[in-house]
Design a protein around this motif. Structure first.
Motif, PDB file in Angstrom:
ATOM      1  N   GLN A   1       0.857  -1.097   0.035  1.00  0.00           N
ATOM      2  CA  GLN A   1      -0.131   0.090  -0.016  1.00  0.00           C
ATOM      3  C   GLN A   1       0.819   1.328  -0.055  1.00  0.00           C
ATOM      4  OE1 GLN A   1      -3.226   0.290  -0.478  1.00  0.00           O
ATOM      5  NE2 GLN A   1      -4.112  -1.625   0.294  1.00  0.00           N
ATOM      6  N   ASP A   2       0.673   2.122  -0.899  1.00  0.00           N
ATOM      7  CA  ASP A   2       1.226   3.332  -0.963  1.00  0.00           C
ATOM      8  C   ASP A   2       1.296   4.157   0.390  1.00  0.00           C
ATOM      9  OD1 ASP A   2       2.686   3.178  -3.275  1.00  0.00           O
ATOM     10  OD2 ASP A   2       0.766   3.664  -4.550  1.00  0.00           O
ATOM     11  N   HIS A   3       0.170   4.027   0.941  1.00  0.00           N
ATOM     12  CA  HIS A   3       0.351   4.915   2.428  1.00  0.00           C
ATOM     13  C   HIS A   3       1.039   4.320   3.429  1.00  0.00           C
ATOM     14  CE1 HIS A   3      -3.243   2.314   2.557  1.00  0.00           C
ATOM     15  NE2 HIS A   3      -2.894   2.371   3.694  1.00  0.00           N
ATOM     16  N   ILE A   4       1.504   3.275   3.292  1.00  0.00           N
ATOM     17  CA  ILE A   4       2.516   2.612   4.432  1.00  0.00           C
ATOM     18  C   ILE A   4       3.763   2.609   4.089  1.00  0.00           C
ATOM     19  CG2 ILE A   4       2.785   0.325   5.567  1.00  0.00           C
ATOM     20  CD1 ILE A   4      -0.080  -0.409   5.087  1.00  0.00           C
ATOM     21  N   PRO A   5       4.525   3.383   4.934  1.00  0.00           N
ATOM     22  CA  PRO A   5       5.909   3.624   4.597  1.00  0.00           C
ATOM     23  C   PRO A   5       6.681   2.307   4.412  1.00  0.00           C
ATOM     24  CG  PRO A   5       5.399   4.801   6.636  1.00  0.00           C
ATOM     25  CD  PRO A   5       4.263   4.216   6.226  1.00  0.00           C
ATOM     26  N   GLU A   6       6.607   1.248   5.188  1.00  0.00           N
ATOM     27  CA  GLU A   6       7.491   0.057   5.215  1.00  0.00           C
ATOM     28  C   GLU A   6       7.375  -0.545   3.784  1.00  0.00           C
ATOM     29  OE1 GLU A   6       6.747   0.570   9.579  1.00  0.00           O
ATOM     30  OE2 GLU A   6       5.619   0.981   7.704  1.00  0.00           O
ATOM     31  N   SER A   7       6.100  -0.418   3.212  1.00  0.00           N
ATOM     32  CA  SER A   7       5.771  -0.767   1.807  1.00  0.00           C
ATOM     33  C   SER A   7       6.549   0.175   0.908  1.00  0.00           C
ATOM     34  CB  SER A   7       4.309  -0.747   1.731  1.00  0.00           C
ATOM     35  OG  SER A   7       3.516  -1.797   1.911  1.00  0.00           O
ATOM     36  N   VAL A   8       6.681   1.259   0.790  1.00  0.00           N
ATOM     37  CA  VAL A   8       7.287   2.121  -0.046  1.00  0.00           C
ATOM     38  C   VAL A   8       8.785   1.711   0.012  1.00  0.00           C
ATOM     39  CG1 VAL A   8       7.888   4.399  -0.603  1.00  0.00           C
ATOM     40  CG2 VAL A   8       5.685   3.811   0.256  1.00  0.00           C
ATOM     41  N   ILE A   9       9.238   1.599   1.107  1.00  0.00           N
ATOM     42  CA  ILE A   9      10.782   1.199   1.360  1.00  0.00           C
ATOM     43  C   ILE A   9      10.855  -0.099   0.761  1.00  0.00           C
ATOM     44  CG2 ILE A   9      12.523   0.421   3.186  1.00  0.00           C
ATOM     45  CD1 ILE A   9      11.234   2.524   4.886  1.00  0.00           C
ATOM     46  N   LEU A  10       9.966  -1.277   0.993  1.00  0.00           N
ATOM     47  CA  LEU A  10      10.294  -2.556   0.373  1.00  0.00           C
ATOM     48  C   LEU A  10      10.341  -2.342  -1.117  1.00  0.00           C
ATOM     49  CD1 LEU A  10      11.107  -5.439   0.875  1.00  0.00           C
ATOM     50  CD2 LEU A  10       8.385  -5.790   1.497  1.00  0.00           C
ATOM     51  N   ASN A  11       9.493  -1.849  -1.702  1.00  0.00           N
ATOM     52  CA  ASN A  11       9.360  -1.725  -3.242  1.00  0.00           C
ATOM     53  C   ASN A  11      10.637  -1.247  -3.745  1.00  0.00           C
ATOM     54  OD1 ASN A  11       6.979  -2.656  -4.135  1.00  0.00           O
ATOM     55  ND2 ASN A  11       5.598  -0.969  -3.623  1.00  0.00           N
ATOM     56  N   ARG A  12      11.126  -0.132  -3.040  1.00  0.00           N
ATOM     57  CA  ARG A  12      12.547   0.265  -3.492  1.00  0.00           C
ATOM     58  C   ARG A  12      13.624  -0.733  -3.349  1.00  0.00           C
ATOM     59  NH1 ARG A  12      16.614   2.235  -0.667  1.00  0.00           N
ATOM     60  NH2 ARG A  12      15.296   2.681   1.394  1.00  0.00           N
ATOM     61  N   LEU A  13      13.467  -1.504  -2.419  1.00  0.00           N
ATOM     62  CA  LEU A  13      14.684  -2.380  -2.086  1.00  0.00           C
ATOM     63  C   LEU A  13      14.289  -3.530  -3.098  1.00  0.00           C
ATOM     64  CD1 LEU A  13      14.949  -2.714   1.940  1.00  0.00           C
ATOM     65  CD2 LEU A  13      16.468  -1.446   0.160  1.00  0.00           C
ATOM     66  N   LEU A  14      13.252  -4.100  -3.203  1.00  0.00           N
ATOM     67  CA  LEU A  14      12.658  -5.090  -4.251  1.00  0.00           C
ATOM     68  C   LEU A  14      13.327  -4.715  -5.755  1.00  0.00           C
ATOM     69  CD1 LEU A  14       9.524  -6.490  -3.042  1.00  0.00           C
ATOM     70  CD2 LEU A  14      12.061  -7.661  -2.604  1.00  0.00           C
ATOM     71  N   THR A  15      13.018  -3.338  -6.128  1.00  0.00           N
ATOM     72  CA  THR A  15      13.461  -2.786  -7.359  1.00  0.00           C
ATOM     73  C   THR A  15      15.018  -2.924  -7.646  1.00  0.00           C
ATOM     74  OG1 THR A  15      11.563  -1.405  -7.432  1.00  0.00           O
ATOM     75  CG2 THR A  15      13.528  -0.926  -8.876  1.00  0.00           C
TER      76      THR A  15
END
Length: 239
Positions: A104-118
């Protein structure tokens, strides 16, 4: 008196042991080498061409290379919607592991994990990395379980990490902590000398202690509860 030929003694137990040890060390040394390294070793030392152990491992590396060249490659984090699930996950190529990040874009940990998985996906091209908005994939999926990871293989759910943030290190997760957990889950092929989350945990505790000195009156009980939660959650999926 010179009537008999001198007795020929065989190798001692110690010599046999040393010979076997040398052979084992040589095997381990060759086993860690890539094909291009083995070829270079043969160029530098032509006598290796006559070494059965060396040739065995060079042939093994060549066969592994042939198998790898025929495997599907990916190398990026693909965004999908619910209608794409059947094609991208259920009907993914045979024996390919599909990693799905429920975010979910509004959850900071999700945004961080998306960046790392990229960043991680190109390093492991034989794993299919996918992201999908959590409640668009699973109806009524709870935010407290975001980010979540699902692992599929041959159309079946292989494993999962829900919620994933505490396991990876929360907002302080790094590429190393994520790859370590994926390696422990046998999703990716990597080796680590130690769990990188240990250093992260020590850093977090040190930071809390420094903050506690500034707020001694209210931090003691909170710090104990937070430390207990971190110990439980971060290492919950270690094995």
């Amino acid at each position: 008196m010179g009537n008999w030929k001198p007795r020929e003694f065989g190798p001692t137990n110690e010599e046999i042991f040393e010979s076997n040890l040398e052979y084992a060390e040589q095997q381990n040394d060759f086993e860690r080498k890539k094909l291009e390294t083995l070829n270079q070793m043969a160029e530098d030392d032509p006598d290796l061409e006559e070494d059965d152990v060396f040739e065995e491992y060079r042939k093994k590396r060549l066969e592994e290379l042939k198998v790898q060249s025929s495997r599907p490659r990916f190398g990026s984090l693909l965004e999908i919607g619910r209608p794409d699930f059947e094609v991208q996950v259920t009907r993914a190529p045979k024996d390919v592991i599909v990693l799905i990040h429920l975010y979910q874009d509004h959850i900071p940990e999700s945004v961080i994990l998306n960046r790392l998985l990229t960043e991680i996906a190109p390093r492991h091209p034989y794993v299919k990395f996918i992201k999908i908005v959590a409640n668009k994939c699973i109806e009524n999926y709870l935010d407290i379980d975001v980010p979540g990871l699902l692992f599929y293989k041959n159309g079946d759910l292989l494993d999962k990490i829900i919620p994933a943030a505490p396991v990876f290190g929360g907002k302080h997760m790094t590429k190393d902590t994520v790859e370590f957990v994926l390696a422990m889950k046998l999703i990716i092929d990597m080796e680590f000398d130690e769990d990188p989350r240990i250093k992260l945990k020590q850093f977090n505790m040190s930071t809390k202690k420094k903050a506690g000195k500034k707020n001694e009156d209210e931090s003691d009980s909170d710090e104990n509860e937070d430390r207990e939660y971190t110990n439980t959650q971060m290492f919950r999926y270690k094995h």
